[in-house]
Design a protein around this motif. Structure first.
Motif, PDB file in Angstrom:
ATOM      1  N   LYS A  46       0.848  -1.193   0.000  1.00  0.00           N
ATOM      2  CA  LYS A  46       0.000   0.000   0.000  1.00  0.00           C
ATOM      3  C   LYS A  46       0.885   1.245   0.000  1.00  0.00           C
ATOM      4  O   LYS A  46       1.930   1.274   0.662  1.00  0.00           O
ATOM      5  CB  LYS A  46      -0.911   0.011   1.234  1.00  0.00           C
ATOM      6  N   LEU A  73      -3.694  -2.156   7.009  1.00  0.00           N
ATOM      7  CA  LEU A  73      -4.123  -2.719   5.726  1.00  0.00           C
ATOM      8  C   LEU A  73      -5.562  -3.213   5.781  1.00  0.00           C
ATOM      9  O   LEU A  73      -6.334  -2.997   4.839  1.00  0.00           O
ATOM     10  CB  LEU A  73      -3.187  -3.860   5.326  1.00  0.00           C
ATOM     11  N   GLU A  76      -7.923  -0.367   5.534  1.00  0.00           N
ATOM     12  CA  GLU A  76      -8.097   0.079   4.149  1.00  0.00           C
ATOM     13  C   GLU A  76      -9.071  -0.827   3.402  1.00  0.00           C
ATOM     14  O   GLU A  76      -9.876  -0.355   2.599  1.00  0.00           O
ATOM     15  CB  GLU A  76      -6.742   0.105   3.433  1.00  0.00           C
TER      16      GLU A  76
END
Length: 281
Positions: A46, A73, A76
């Motif tokens: 990312k 993560l 997200e």
């Protein structure tokens, strides 16, 4: 890209081709790395561009140093899922608030200090789509961290999503939720009806009440100089208008807010749709 700073084993800071500061995540990306070494492109999971003049970006930069990268993560992933499934835009601050909440929730769970969500019933009732995203988030978090959070946390995640939709803080969102609960209870009691949560009219009423309650909490009003439609609605839907009249008195007593004719008119229309659907059903 060359590393400028190693935040931890999984996060480094560098700059893109425009000279902007960039946070890059990936398992093992910062392990045994130092400033000046090239970023291992194969490990990148990312990338985030940081605006140092943006408060949210600065808070996120601080967060990535303190929170495990798998939590960042999965946050997200949850936000991306919410963006696909929910209406409207999510405020960028959700990236910070949700990641921080999930991290703290996991820490509490490990310590055996799970928090009870006193508004879980209301969240399921009034924010069904957001709760579904929250329930799916619990699955994603288990896959990412190995920690099983409970249904109460799905409700808290849903509230964070509502916050992001309304661009508000958690305290106000909880006040909005309580206000919606009281108004819906008043409608059901006054008209002696049960509402089918799967109908379009119910969903539209919930959407209207969400933004109506948000405006009330912030003392914002909707006004119009044209009374003709208000008069027409009052005459055409007397039962629903009388019900909204009781809501007017409740809002006045609880919030010292006087509903405008425009607000009464729109709420009457939504209440009437629910009332008629109940009669047909």
């Amino acid at each position: 890209m060359l590393i400028e700073k190693v935040l931890n084993n999984n996060v480094v800071i560098t700059r893109n081709e425009n000279g902007q500061e960039v946070v890059i995540m990936g398992r093992g990306l910062g392990f045994r790395m130092t400033a000046g070494k090239p970023v291992d492109q194969r490990k990148i999971e990312k990338i985030f561009t940081i605006d140092n003049n943006n408060e949210v970006d600065n808070r996120y930069r601080e967060l990535v140093e303190a929170i495990p990268h798998e939590i960042l993560l999965v946050t997200e992933q949850i936000i991306a899922s919410a963006g696909r499934l929910l209406e409207g835009q999510l405020h960028p601050g959700i990236r910070v608030s949700l990641a921080d909440h999930i991290h703290c929730a996991i820490e509490r769970c490990i310590q055996g200090k799970c928090v009870k969500n006193a508004m879980l019933w209301e969240i399921k009732k009034f924010y069904g789509s957001e709760f579904s995203v929250g329930a799916d988030a619990i699955v994603k978090i288990k896959q990412a961290s190995g920690i099983q959070l409970n249904e109460d946390e799905a409700g808290f995640i849903a509230l964070h999503l509502v916050n992001a939709q309304l661009n508000d803080d958690m305290h106000n969102t909880m006040d909005v939720t309580r206000l919606i609960h009281d108004i819906v209870s008043l409608i059901k009691y006054d008209l002696r009806i049960e509402m089918d949560e799967n109908t379009v009219s119910y969903q539209r009423l919930m959407t209207h009440l969400r933004f109506f309650a948000h405006r009330l909490i912030h003392s914002d009003t909707v006004k119009s100089d044209d009374d003709s439609l208000f008069v027409s609605v009052r005459q055409e839907y007397p039962e629903s208008f009388a019900c909204v009249g009781k809501i007017y008195l409740y809002v006045e007593k609880q919030l010292s807010h006087y509903m405008t004719k425009e607000e009464m008119m729109f709420l009457t229309i939504h209440v009437e749709r629910v009332r008629r659907e109940h009669q047909i059903g």
